[in-house]
Design an enzyme around this catalytic site. Structure first.
Site, mmCIF file in Angstrom:
data_model
loop_
_atom_site.group_PDB
_atom_site.id
_atom_site.type_symbol
_atom_site.label_atom_id
_atom_site.label_comp_id
_atom_site.label_asym_id
_atom_site.label_seq_id
_atom_site.Cartn_x
_atom_site.Cartn_y
_atom_site.Cartn_z
ATOM 1 N N SER A 1 0.774 -0.840 -0.135
ATOM 2 C CA SER A 1 -0.173 -0.332 0.229
ATOM 3 C C SER A 1 1.539 1.239 -0.184
ATOM 4 O O SER A 1 1.268 1.750 -0.555
ATOM 5 C CB SER A 1 -0.644 -0.072 1.234
ATOM 6 O OG SER A 1 -2.425 0.586 0.940
ATOM 7 N N ASP B 1 -10.728 -3.438 -5.010
ATOM 8 C CA ASP B 1 -9.283 -2.254 -3.752
ATOM 9 C C ASP B 1 -9.459 -0.640 -5.393
ATOM 10 O O ASP B 1 -9.490 -1.120 -6.724
ATOM 11 C CB ASP B 1 -7.924 -3.199 -4.174
ATOM 12 C CG ASP B 1 -7.074 -2.140 -3.829
ATOM 13 O OD1 ASP B 1 -8.205 -0.528 -2.874
ATOM 14 O OD2 ASP B 1 -5.835 -2.047 -3.388
ATOM 15 N N HIS C 1 -8.564 -4.788 -0.755
ATOM 16 C CA HIS C 1 -6.595 -4.166 -0.341
ATOM 17 C C HIS C 1 -6.129 -4.862 0.920
ATOM 18 O O HIS C 1 -7.256 -4.939 2.074
ATOM 19 C CB HIS C 1 -6.858 -2.769 -0.165
ATOM 20 C CG HIS C 1 -5.765 -2.419 -0.045
ATOM 21 N ND1 HIS C 1 -5.387 -2.125 -0.941
ATOM 22 C CD2 HIS C 1 -5.241 -1.725 1.144
ATOM 23 C CE1 HIS C 1 -4.151 -1.170 -0.365
ATOM 24 N NE2 HIS C 1 -4.186 -0.640 1.436
#
Length: 320
Positions: free
Chosen positions: A156, A259, A289
């Site tokens: 991320s 996501d 995610h």
């Protein structure tokens, strides 16, 4: 047709944090991620020989870090940057991810606790991440001991830092063997609030809500990291906007189908390939995610993460 949402993960989503950006504060964001990690302590972490707290050099002083390894011989070295929207996450929230990297790649892993916004805004996290890499390279004998097998990894916002620092390493003449970019942030232009920019990435609308990370939460994160929206065009926060990706380290890029960041991660994988960079891309069908942290519960999440780490291992072992 892509796979449907993994039913195990569908049951987990209501239990996950970061779902109320309208009332979320940096402190509550951090506390919720730590609480999630704390709730899993009943499950023993993946065992490694060494997990010791150390320090590495950041851009403005020493940074906390944690060194993980198995065995004592020469090994690849991976500098790992945790996710959490730049604002949250720490060594504890991503302890299991770091351990799995050690076990499945054979590398020495150094997880770095970079400075976070709003206390330190962009480019603080990037500068810390790059300074940490330079420090590890300069002291490689204290870690894996092999300059030809150094990699960066992150998930991320940590994947964003790994991608951006891989570019910085190329420009500084630091040879990396590989980069592992797990559902990375790659394009912050418009701070997820600009309709024209969002239209370039349909997943920002398709997966805007309902799958843990939301587009509104990404706007919240970007608003805390960037002091000025114009900074979103800087390649250090939007590596997809770099003038050239040629010559950057070979990459393993993963996305999650459900996501909002899916399409910008895929776009980065395609841009790397177009620049002549070797890329292994994993689509993360049926996943959300954060799935690298859900392997204890979801067989699908564990298998997809293992495939990506296996590809990363091949690149690290090959070296430069």
């Amino acid at each position: 047709m892509p796979l449907p949402l993994d039913p195990v993960i569908a049951n987990i989503i209501p239990l996950l944090p970061l779902r109320e950006p309208a009332t979320m504060t940096p402190q509550s964001c951090r506390e919720s991620l730590r609480a999630l990690a704390e709730a899993r302590k009943a499950v023993p972490p993946p065992p490694v020989d060494v997990a010791s707290d150390i320090e590495v050099q950041g851009a403005a002083g020493k940074l906390g870090a944690r060194l993980y390894r198995n065995g004592t011989g020469r090994a690849p070295t991976v500098i790992f940057f945790h996710g959490g929207g730049w604002v949250a996450g720490d060594l504890e929230t991503h302890d299991r991810q770091a351990r799995n990297l050690v076990i499945e790649t054979g590398a020495v892993v150094i997880s770095v606790d970079y400075r976070q916004p709003p206390e330190t805004r962009f480019p603080g996290a990037f500068e810390d991440a790059f300074a940490a890499i330079r420090d590890v390279v300069a002291r490689i004998g204290d870690f894996g001991g092999d300059l030809s097998r150094i990699g960066v990894a992150g998930d991320s916002a940590g994947g964003n830092l790994a991608a951006a620092t891989a570019l910085a390493c190329r420009d500084a003449g630091i040879k990396l063997a590989a980069q592992l970019l797990v559902y990375p942030v790659t394009d912050v232009v418009g701070s997820y609030a600009d309709a024209t920019e969002n239209a370039k990435f349909p997943s920002r609308t398709e997966n805007a809500e309902g799958y843990f990370l939301t587009s509104e939460t990404m706007r919240w994160f970007a608003g805390h990291y960037l002091a000025d929206k114009a900074q979103g065009a800087d390649w250090r926060v939007s590596p997809l906007r770099a003038k050239s990706l040629a010559g950057v380290a070979p990459a393993v890029v993963t996305t999650a189908w459900f996501d909002p960041l899916r399409d910008e991660g895929h776009a980065y994988a395609k841009a790397l390939q177009a620049a002549g960079v070797q890329v292994a891309y994993h689509t993360g069908e049926g996943l959300i995610h954060g799935y690298f942290g859900l392997g204890d519960a979801s067989d699908a999440a564990r298998a997809e993460a293992q495939r990506a780490r296996a590809d990363f291992r091949v690149l690290l072992e090959r070296g430069v």
